[in-house]
Design an enzyme around this catalytic site. Structure first.
Site, PDB file in Angstrom:
ATOM      1  N   ASP A  98       5.847   3.846 -26.942  1.00  0.00           N
ATOM      2  CA  ASP A  98       4.901   3.885 -27.970  1.00  0.00           C
ATOM      3  C   ASP A  98       3.453   4.198 -27.560  1.00  0.00           C
ATOM      4  O   ASP A  98       2.851   3.214 -26.572  1.00  0.00           O
ATOM      5  CB  ASP A  98       4.876   2.788 -28.818  1.00  0.00           C
ATOM      6  N   ASP A 199       1.331   6.739 -31.886  1.00  0.00           N
ATOM      7  CA  ASP A 199       0.787   5.892 -32.848  1.00  0.00           C
ATOM      8  C   ASP A 199      -0.492   6.579 -33.549  1.00  0.00           C
ATOM      9  O   ASP A 199      -1.436   6.885 -32.829  1.00  0.00           O
ATOM     10  CB  ASP A 199       0.308   4.692 -32.031  1.00  0.00           C
ATOM     11  N   GLU A 256       3.214   9.826 -35.574  1.00  0.00           N
ATOM     12  CA  GLU A 256       3.047   8.842 -36.608  1.00  0.00           C
ATOM     13  C   GLU A 256       1.812   9.589 -37.304  1.00  0.00           C
ATOM     14  O   GLU A 256       0.740   9.433 -37.006  1.00  0.00           O
ATOM     15  CB  GLU A 256       2.903   7.339 -36.279  1.00  0.00           C
ATOM     16  N   HIS A 325       8.684  -1.141 -38.075  1.00  0.00           N
ATOM     17  CA  HIS A 325       8.134  -2.630 -37.983  1.00  0.00           C
ATOM     18  C   HIS A 325       6.941  -2.833 -38.844  1.00  0.00           C
ATOM     19  O   HIS A 325       6.368  -3.902 -38.801  1.00  0.00           O
ATOM     20  CB  HIS A 325       7.628  -2.534 -36.354  1.00  0.00           C
ATOM     21  N   ASP A 326       6.593  -1.698 -39.634  1.00  0.00           N
ATOM     22  CA  ASP A 326       5.530  -1.827 -40.558  1.00  0.00           C
ATOM     23  C   ASP A 326       5.992  -2.160 -41.906  1.00  0.00           C
ATOM     24  O   ASP A 326       5.066  -2.209 -42.893  1.00  0.00           O
ATOM     25  CB  ASP A 326       4.462  -0.598 -40.345  1.00  0.00           C
TER      26      ASP A 326
HETATM   27  O1  TEU Z   1       0.565   2.060 -37.566  1.00  0.00           O
HETATM   28  C1  TEU Z   1      -0.663   2.821 -38.241  1.00  0.00           C
HETATM   29  C2  TEU Z   1      -0.652   2.971 -39.657  1.00  0.00           C
HETATM   30  O2  TEU Z   1       0.200   2.373 -40.240  1.00  0.00           O
HETATM   31  C3  TEU Z   1      -1.605   3.747 -40.221  1.00  0.00           C
HETATM   32  O3  TEU Z   1      -1.354   5.081 -39.504  1.00  0.00           O
HETATM   33  C4  TEU Z   1      -1.257   4.182 -41.761  1.00  0.00           C
HETATM   34  O4  TEU Z   1      -2.131   5.390 -42.069  1.00  0.00           O
HETATM   35  C5  TEU Z   1      -1.712   3.175 -42.661  1.00  0.00           C
HETATM   36  O5  TEU Z   1      -1.587   1.698 -42.068  1.00  0.00           O
HETATM   37  C6  TEU Z   1      -1.033   3.547 -43.704  1.00  0.00           C
HETATM   38  O6  TEU Z   1      -1.141   2.020 -44.977  1.00  0.00           O
HETATM   39  C7  TEU Z   1       0.646   1.827 -36.390  1.00  0.00           C
HETATM   40  C8  TEU Z   1       1.451   0.894 -36.122  1.00  0.00           C
HETATM   41  O7  TEU Z   1       2.823   1.488 -36.413  1.00  0.00           O
HETATM   42  C9  TEU Z   1       1.053  -0.409 -36.341  1.00  0.00           C
HETATM   43  O8  TEU Z   1       2.255  -1.284 -36.014  1.00  0.00           O
HETATM   44  C10 TEU Z   1      -0.193  -0.878 -35.823  1.00  0.00           C
HETATM   45  O9  TEU Z   1      -0.619  -2.184 -36.424  1.00  0.00           O
HETATM   46  C11 TEU Z   1      -1.203   0.179 -36.195  1.00  0.00           C
HETATM   47  O10 TEU Z   1      -0.644   1.491 -35.760  1.00  0.00           O
HETATM   48  C12 TEU Z   1      -2.262   0.081 -35.172  1.00  0.00           C
HETATM   49  O11 TEU Z   1      -1.943   0.514 -33.956  1.00  0.00           O
END
Ligand code: TEU
Ligand code: CA
Length: 556
Positions: A98, A199, A256, A325-326
């Site tokens: 990642d 990410d 992402e 995981h989000d």
């Molecule tokens: O998530 C990023 C992310 O979720 C954003 O790009 C998104 O646009 C927004 O949150 C939508 O509501 C990544 C990881 O997956 C996450 O776990 C991290 O906390 C985040 O980046 C910061 O590195």
């Protein structure tokens, strides 16, 4: 179009902190992952995506990196990583890491230098600005609540942080920062890893001049996605990154990329550009986040996925996912864990897994894990959740109200430790884990589901095996049926004279349909999540709650 290896792959996403603890400190680690590789190989996955394993003070569980070329102390050592990689390769599996390029930890030496003085050579590697009338440089909100700016008293300027205040944004406009990133990326690739999930890649570019946003509602900080997500020029960064690093290796890259539309995605992942292998799009889950109580809008879901399928067919490639995981667990969002856990988990699985693209499975999804139970606000660990709590309290909302909202939406839901068996601590650790185990682990765990005749786990394994054996399910064209049906998601995949029909009832009510592929022959049934009566032909079809069937069809 040529067919790279990752078209055929199935990816399994690991949240290392919660996968397997090998040394009894309650925290998952690299040796834990290595110890469970045989499980993953039994399941049949090809690629393991490890969420960040780099050195980090863990403000955002590893998404705040303080050393890109070191391993997080709690997870082990570089030697442990090298062993994990070798053991995965020995089993024919690949490993992607990642890559967090948008920001670092505030403990990264680059940031420590950068904040040390206004004329430090690394000052410009981050985004520093003077305040305005004693306040922040602009009105942007952080994605994790509050202002996107924090004042650093040492030099009297503010730095930008789109995520937590301990995750300062890097300044991608600076060429020497970019070169340092490319060196680091090549260093990992030269080590023999198989690619990256990148990410927050659509946030690398910020609107020139960092302008204020209109503020009609007189908010303290204004949601600012329009200023830092998928901005014009972001593709130039992606393009250079890819040419300087990715394109020199036979790897898989998945960005992402929140905010990127299907039409734009062609430029991100189109075969002729080779910028990235695929992107993780956000459109289908915004369906849920806009109104978590509304239930699944099956027709809208078909429209969204259909657009991605059609637009990228023979031009690019899709990443297919329901969980990560989000996000809260998908059976809790769109299924029915109380009455139809097995049925809804497997119907949702069948629906997305057999589309055109590379399917991703998030750890525990293959068990049909549901959201966990929270008793108090103190149980939330995630920095985003903690910021939300502070924010909602400041707005005067009471704790029970906040608890109800977070129980539904919090990222902690999917971060509970992997339940391996029904022993103490779910076989995850010999000690009390860093985050409370989901209390349902005695019923929902790997050992129990491996033993059962019928389980979500066995179903995922069959789904993976079926896809692997059938080129039509990998490369075939996707065509939607029953476009306006509000319960059933049905589509065909066809490649030459081979075809499949996939039908999933995504509701807890019986569903009836007719379509041009009737009658269907019982002996053409390739997979089903429930016993199908062995009538030789099916004329008028009824799908029970969350029933899913896959038939072979003759497309000619
Ligand atoms: O998530 C990023 C992310 O979720 C954003 O790009 C998104 O646009 C927004 O949150 C939508 O509501 C990544 C990881 O997956 C996450 O776990 C991290 O906390 C985040 O980046 C910061 O590195
Ligand atoms: Ca450990």
């Amino acid at each position: 179009m040529e067919r790279p290896w990752w078209h055929e792959a199935v990816v399994y996403q690991i949240y290392p902190r919660s996968f397997m603890d090998s040394n009894g400190d309650g925290i998952g680690d690299l040796d834990g992952v290595t110890a469970r590789l045989d499980y993953l190989s039994w399941l049949g996955v090809d690629v393991i995506w490890l969420c960040p394993i780099f050195r980090s003070p863990n403000d955002d569980n590893g998404y705040d990196i303080s050393d890109y070329q070191g391993i997080m102390a709690e997870f082990g050592t570089m030697a442990d990583f090298d062993r994990l990689l070798a053991e995965a390769h020995r089993r024919g599996m690949r490993v992607i890491l990642d890559l967090v390029l948008n920001h670092t930890s505030d403990e990264h030496p680059w940031f420590i230098e950068s904040r040390s003085s206004r004329d430090n050579p690394k000052r410009d590697w981050y985004v520093w600005r003077d305040g305005r009338n004693g306040r922040e440089p602009n009105n942007w909100a952080s994605i994790f609540e509050g202002s996107a700016w924090k004042l650093d008293p040492a030099t009297g300027q503010y730095f930008l942080h789109l995520f937590s205040e301990r995750q300062p944004d890097l300044n991608w406009e600076n060429p020497s920062l970019r070169q340092a990133m490319y060196d680091m990326v090549r260093w990992w690739l030269d080590k023999g890893i198989d690619g990256f999930r990148i990410d927050a890649i659509s946030h690398l570019k910020k609107a020139p001049g960092l302008p204020d946003l209109p503020n009609p509602h007189r908010l303290r900080y204004v949601p600012s996605y329009d200023m830092h997500m998928n901005q014009p020029g972001v593709l130039d960064f992606v393009d250079e990154l890819s040419r300087e690093t990715f394109q020199r290796y036979d790897i898989m890259t998945v960005g992402e990329a929140n905010g990127v539309s299907p039409a734009q995605a062609v430029e991100w992942v189109g075969g002729e550009h080779r910028r990235l292998s695929m992107i993780l799009q956000f459109e289908h889950w915004t369906l849920w986040s806009r109104d978590p109580h509304a239930g699944l809008d099956v027709v809208a879901l078909k429209r969204i996925f259909g657009r991605w399928q059609r637009t990228l067919h023979e031009r690019g490639w899709n990443a297919l996912y329901l969980e990560n995981h989000d996000l809260p667990r998908v059976v809790s969002r769109w299924g029915d864990p109380q009455r139809f856990r097995y049925e809804s988990a497997t119907a949702l699985a069948t629906m997305y897994f057999l589309m055109e693209g590379t399917p991703f499975i998030y750890q525990g999804q293959e068990l049909g894990m549901a959201n966990t139970v929270f008793h108090s606000l103190a149980e939330f660990d995630d920095v985003f959740a903690r910021n939300r709590i502070a924010q909602m309290r400041a707005e005067g909302r009471d704790d029970s109200d906040i608890l109800a909202e977070l129980a539904l939406a919090a990222r902690d839901n999917s971060r509970t430790p992997m339940p391996w068996d029904d022993s103490a601590n779910a076989g995850f650790s010999s000690a009390e884990p860093w985050l409370r185990i989901n209390p349902e682990y005695r019923a929902v765990n790997v050992a129990a589901q491996r033993k059962a005749d019928r389980s979500v786990l066995h179903f995922y394994r069959r789904l993976i095996a079926l896809r692997a054996a059938e080129p039509a399910l990998i490369h075939g064209r996707y065509d939607l049926l029953l476009e306006r049906n509000r319960q059933i998601y049905a589509y065909t995949r066809t490649l030459g004279d081979r075809g499949f029909l996939i039908m999933c009832n995504l509701t807890s009510r019986e569903a009836r349909y007719r379509h041009r592929h009737l009658p269907l022959r019982h002996d053409a049934l390739a997979l089903a999540n429930q016993e199908v009566p062995a009538h030789p032909v099916v004329m008028q079809c009824v799908l029970r709650p969350f029933e899913a069937r896959v038939y072979r069809i003759d497309p000619t």
